[in-house]
Write a protein that holds these residues in place. Structure first.
Motif, PDB file in Angstrom:
ATOM      1  N   MET A  85       0.851  -1.182   0.000  1.00  0.00           N
ATOM      2  CA  MET A  85       0.000   0.000   0.000  1.00  0.00           C
ATOM      3  C   MET A  85       0.892   1.239   0.000  1.00  0.00           C
ATOM      4  N   SER A  86       0.566   2.212  -0.824  1.00  0.00           N
ATOM      5  CA  SER A  86       1.373   3.416  -0.929  1.00  0.00           C
ATOM      6  C   SER A  86       1.297   4.238   0.352  1.00  0.00           C
ATOM      7  N   ILE A  87       2.298   5.117   0.530  1.00  0.00           N
ATOM      8  CA  ILE A  87       2.317   6.038   1.656  1.00  0.00           C
ATOM      9  C   ILE A  87       1.637   7.325   1.204  1.00  0.00           C
ATOM     10  N   ASP A  88       0.605   7.758   1.886  1.00  0.00           N
ATOM     11  CA  ASP A  88      -0.171   8.926   1.475  1.00  0.00           C
ATOM     12  C   ASP A  88       0.622  10.196   1.749  1.00  0.00           C
ATOM     13  N   VAL A  89       1.158  10.792   0.683  1.00  0.00           N
ATOM     14  CA  VAL A  89       1.900  12.058   0.801  1.00  0.00           C
ATOM     15  C   VAL A  89       1.189  13.147   0.007  1.00  0.00           C
ATOM     16  N   LYS A 132      14.551  14.074   8.656  1.00  0.00           N
ATOM     17  CA  LYS A 132      13.920  13.339   7.573  1.00  0.00           C
ATOM     18  C   LYS A 132      13.171  14.316   6.692  1.00  0.00           C
ATOM     19  N   LEU A 133      13.003  13.961   5.417  1.00  0.00           N
ATOM     20  CA  LEU A 133      12.243  14.806   4.517  1.00  0.00           C
ATOM     21  C   LEU A 133      11.590  13.970   3.438  1.00  0.00           C
ATOM     22  N   LYS A 134      10.607  14.586   2.795  1.00  0.00           N
ATOM     23  CA  LYS A 134       9.936  13.961   1.657  1.00  0.00           C
ATOM     24  C   LYS A 134      10.323  14.720   0.404  1.00  0.00           C
ATOM     25  N   ASN A 135      10.739  13.979  -0.635  1.00  0.00           N
ATOM     26  CA  ASN A 135      10.995  14.612  -1.932  1.00  0.00           C
ATOM     27  C   ASN A 135      10.800  13.591  -3.037  1.00  0.00           C
ATOM     28  N   GLY A 136      10.106  13.995  -4.091  1.00  0.00           N
ATOM     29  CA  GLY A 136       9.804  13.068  -5.171  1.00  0.00           C
ATOM     30  C   GLY A 136       8.942  11.934  -4.646  1.00  0.00           C
ATOM     31  N   PRO A 164      10.348   5.425  14.091  1.00  0.00           N
ATOM     32  CA  PRO A 164       9.556   5.333  12.861  1.00  0.00           C
ATOM     33  C   PRO A 164       8.471   6.401  12.726  1.00  0.00           C
ATOM     34  N   VAL A 165       8.897   7.653  12.598  1.00  0.00           N
ATOM     35  CA  VAL A 165       7.993   8.765  12.318  1.00  0.00           C
ATOM     36  C   VAL A 165       8.364   9.320  10.954  1.00  0.00           C
ATOM     37  N   ASP A 166       7.397   9.406  10.052  1.00  0.00           N
ATOM     38  CA  ASP A 166       7.677   9.838   8.691  1.00  0.00           C
ATOM     39  C   ASP A 166       7.411  11.328   8.515  1.00  0.00           C
ATOM     40  N   LEU A 198      10.926   8.944   0.703  1.00  0.00           N
ATOM     41  CA  LEU A 198      11.234   9.575   1.978  1.00  0.00           C
ATOM     42  C   LEU A 198      12.723   9.425   2.215  1.00  0.00           C
ATOM     43  N   TRP A 199      13.348  10.465   2.814  1.00  0.00           N
ATOM     44  CA  TRP A 199      14.805  10.531   2.905  1.00  0.00           C
ATOM     45  C   TRP A 199      15.266  10.722   4.341  1.00  0.00           C
ATOM     46  N   LEU A 200      16.388  10.079   4.677  1.00  0.00           N
ATOM     47  CA  LEU A 200      17.128  10.367   5.905  1.00  0.00           C
ATOM     48  C   LEU A 200      18.211  11.388   5.569  1.00  0.00           C
ATOM     49  N   SER A 201      18.579  12.224   6.548  1.00  0.00           N
ATOM     50  CA  SER A 201      19.634  13.207   6.316  1.00  0.00           C
ATOM     51  C   SER A 201      20.557  13.268   7.525  1.00  0.00           C
TER      52      SER A 201
END
Length: 743
Positions: free
Chosen positions: A1-5, A53-57, A91-93, A60-63
């Protein structure tokens, strides 16, 4: 199931610290963009400490800040597929909830939480954030088996088992991970969770005495709505995963004169010969080796007009000439324990010499080929025109055939259909035969179809490579074959076959030299780690075997993958201990299969894939009956493995008798199309993908459509139906090929 962004803008960042342990290879990049080539790789098992953490494209990304002071980025989840690339300590997105939604934790049914139940709630459940909790108590009686877990995730550790008729007394309900969960007291010693509903496709596991699910009603004031994840309609062309990193090299190792061929053995000379410091008749002579004595050696080499063996004598490496190239002609036989060869200066060589003609065909007939060999009348045998690192450009005939294949698949699909591209037994090996020079093309053609016409999943059924070459050559070919599958840009799985660990070379051509076997650990980086983000592999897997499950997104189809060669490495193997000779399933795999079947709801349709079929299928049930298959061997040393194969069959047969949701069992290995119905299960074996090997080889021509034997497996779960579609013009044994069936 996709992650709702849908409510989260690109570059949305949260400050949060933790550690993330990867279960697949992920590139470290200077920017949070998948097109960034990257500067390093975190491999499976490695851990990174992050500060944000961030969302792009679609990721989800770790930094984190690297030692150099530069900020780096690593993708840790694909938002389109919902796949996470490892385990997160925090585990927080970085995902924003819809502005109209109520906070994710609630102790009442304010704002309508809990007022919906059943299908009505499931239809709008995608608008309720994961983690939403409804505090309410009640009891629930199950009508199917369900497993209690220590967290509200399907991948969490399992504990309690609720069978049909059992009741749980709960304290709260939670929406998470595609399911509704009960929170309950675990024998008074802690909190546990058990799923009671699958949201999509909707299925409730029993009867609730206090109905009401942890979802909010649809916001009627909103001008737009998020699409429902209900499977009332799905697209069987799958989701683009992007192109994974390519690791192969189009430049192949020259294997002619001067190549050191690791090959442990011993021989007896017909006449005396002198060991030299170099493989050159003019080199310094060091020691005389007498005729009639057994002389052990560790390698062979063609050089300066001779065949040489490498002899280690008191720590010195000497070269002993054993034949002239001009007079080299070997005759050998196999007495079921080892090969024995005779040639030129050699009375007895306790090993096979065939590999030399395979690797250096100028010494043999035109049955063997390499990149420089132009004597073949076969079409398209020159391997230099097949790049492993460049996407295939199909011919017009191939494009027309693929379009026809897509039309056939689409014509029989319904709104629940699942499509799998499937190929098996490619036995890819550089230069050995015209077919092995071309089968890479077949893999690339299938990947082109998967990417451009679309499938849900790509499966290679095992024996990816032939495993009868020196280890360095086999490893290079594995990388080329895996890269060919990566071009599909779809989720993929590559099963383990009996050839894939190179044990055939070790067994038959290097005197059971364990150093020439690809170990279980080495196989991870070559194959399994690349697709472990799709195949759900159990932690209790002592041999790093390739077995696990895959839930096809937005469907009620579960793929189960088995490994019929699940065995430990051996430092000093016998012929009976290597994968090339027999089948085996570890106790861990048998236990896992039983446990995973216990957790699969009856509404789910199961498809099983294994490289080899099972001994529980009576030989006389197969449409085409052949002797000598591993699973029917009478050899005493194979009986433990055959019994483990029977155990796997018994587990599947028992499940099928109670649930009737296994639609098919697919295998390769035998190199022929075949079918058997046994234990209520339809068993299938599939033709060899290598055009000049297996049943039907005489009717297949390289460079034409007939060299292909890959297919699209269409699963129609609402009809309990499977249809197999071969590429039009490709190879099919019509006498034993079973195109369609229903369970």
């Amino acid at each position: 199931m996709s992650i709702d962004v849908s409510n989260t803008p690109d570059m949305y960042t949260i400050t949060i610290s933790g550690t993330f342990t990867f279960n697949t290879n992920c590139r470290v990049r200077n920017t949070p963009d998948m097109s960034d080539g990257g500067v390093a790789t975190y491999t499976s098992g490695m851990t990174v400490t992050y500060d944000s953490k961030l969302k792009n494209g679609d990721h989800l990304w770790l930094s984190y800040i690297a030692d150099s002071g530069t900020r780096r980025y690593i993708p840790y989840a694909n938002t389109d597929t919902g796949v996470y690339f490892g385990t997160d300590s925090n585990p927080v997105d970085p995902v924003q909830a819809a502005a109209s939604s109520t906070p994710t934790q609630s102790s009442s049914n304010d704002s309508g939480l809990g007022t919906l139940s059943g299908q009505a709630g499931a239809d709008v459940a995608d608008q309720t954030p994961d983690g939403t909790t409804l505090t309410m108590s009640g009891s629930f009686t199950f009508n199917t088996t369900a497993r209690g877990r220590d967290n509200d995730l399907m991948s969490a550790n399992k504990g309690d088992t609720f069978n049909s008729g059992d009741t749980v007394y709960y304290d709260a309900k939670i929406k998470n991970d595609g399911h509704y969960w009960f929170e309950y007291s675990h024998y008074g010693s802690g909190t546990y969770y058990v799923p009671y509903t699958t949201i999509s496709p909707f299925h409730v596991y029993g009867t609730d005495d206090n109905p009401g699910d942890p979802v909010y009603p649809q916001d009627q004031s909103s001008t737009t709505t998020t699409p429902s994840t209900s499977t009332t309609s799905r697209d069987h062309t799958g989701q683009d995963t992007g192109l994974q990193e390519l690791t192969s090299d189009d430049n192949r190792v020259p294997v002619g004169e001067g190549y050191i061929y690791p090959c442990r053995g011993s021989l007896v000379l017909k006449s005396n010969a002198m060991g030299r410091t170099q493989p050159d008749m003019a080199a310094t002579e060091v020691k005389k080796y007498l005729a009639g004595n057994k002389i052990p050696y560790t390698a062979r080499e063609f050089a300066n007009g001779h065949l040489w063996v490498v002899v280690n004598d008191s720590g010195d490496e000497l070269y002993l000439p054993v034949s002239t190239i001009a007079n080299y002609k070997s005759s050998y036989y196999h007495d079921k324990k080892h090969y024995t060869s005779t040639y030129s200066y050699v009375l007895t060589d306790y090993n096979a010499t065939q590999p030399f003609s395979e690797l250096w065909p100028n010494t043999a007939t035109t049955n063997f080929f390499d990149v420089n060999d132009t004597s073949s009348s076969e079409v398209g045998t020159n391997i230099t025109n097949i790049s492993a690192t460049t996407e295939l450009t199909p011919s017009s005939d191939e494009l027309n055939a693929m379009q026809q294949l897509a039309d056939e698949v689409n014509a029989s699909a319904d709104d629940q259909s699942v499509s799998i591209a499937y190929i098996t037994d490619t036995h890819f090996d550089s230069y050995k035969t015209p077919g092995t020079a071309r089968v890479l093309h077949s893999m690339q053609l299938m990947s082109y179809f998967a990417k451009n016409f679309g499938v849900d999943l790509v499966i290679h059924g095992g024996d990816l490579n032939d495993g009868v070459k020196p280890k360095d050559i086999s490893e290079a070919d594995i990388k080329r074959a895996v890269d060919a599958i990566k071009f599909s840009q779809r989720p993929y799985i590559i099963l383990q076959g009996n050839h894939d660990d190179n044990s055939g070379y070790s067994r038959d051509e290097s005197g059971l030299d364990a150093s020439q076997i690809i170990t279980n650990e080495e196989a991870l980086s070559l194959r399994r780690n690349w697709f472990s983000n799709w195949l759900n592999i159990p932690d209790n897997n002592p041999n790093n075997a390739v077995y696990g499950s895959y839930q096809v997104p937005n469907s009620n189809v579960t793929i189960i993958v088995l490994d019929g060669f699940d065995q430990a490495d051996a430092s000093n193997p016998t012929r009976e201990m290597v994968r090339h000779g027999h089948t085996e399933y570890s106790t861990a795999q048998q236990n896992w299969l039983q446990s995973i079947l216990d957790t699969i709801d009856d509404s789910q349709k199961i498809i099983v894939f294994d490289h080899i079929s099972l001994s529980g299928v009576p030989l006389n049930q197969w449409a085409c009956q052949e002797d000598g298959w591993f699973e029917y061997s009478t050899a005493q040393s194979y009986q433990a493995g055959i019994q483990s194969s029977q155990n796997i069959y018994n587990i599947l047969e028992d499940h099928q008798s109670n649930h009737e949701n296994i639609l098919g069992f697919f295998a390769g290995h035998t190199h022929l199309d075949n079918n058997a119905f046994s234990g209520g299960i339809q068993f299938i074996t599939t033709a060899c993908a290598l055009a000049d090997r297996g049943i039907g080889a005489s009717s297949r021509t390289n460079g034409t459509l007939s060299e292909n034997a890959w297919e699209i497996i269409q699963i129609n779960p609402t009809r309990n139906e499977i249809i197999q579609y071969r590429l039009p013009g490709g190879h099919t044994d019509t006498e034993y090929f079973k195109q369609t069936w229903q369970i």
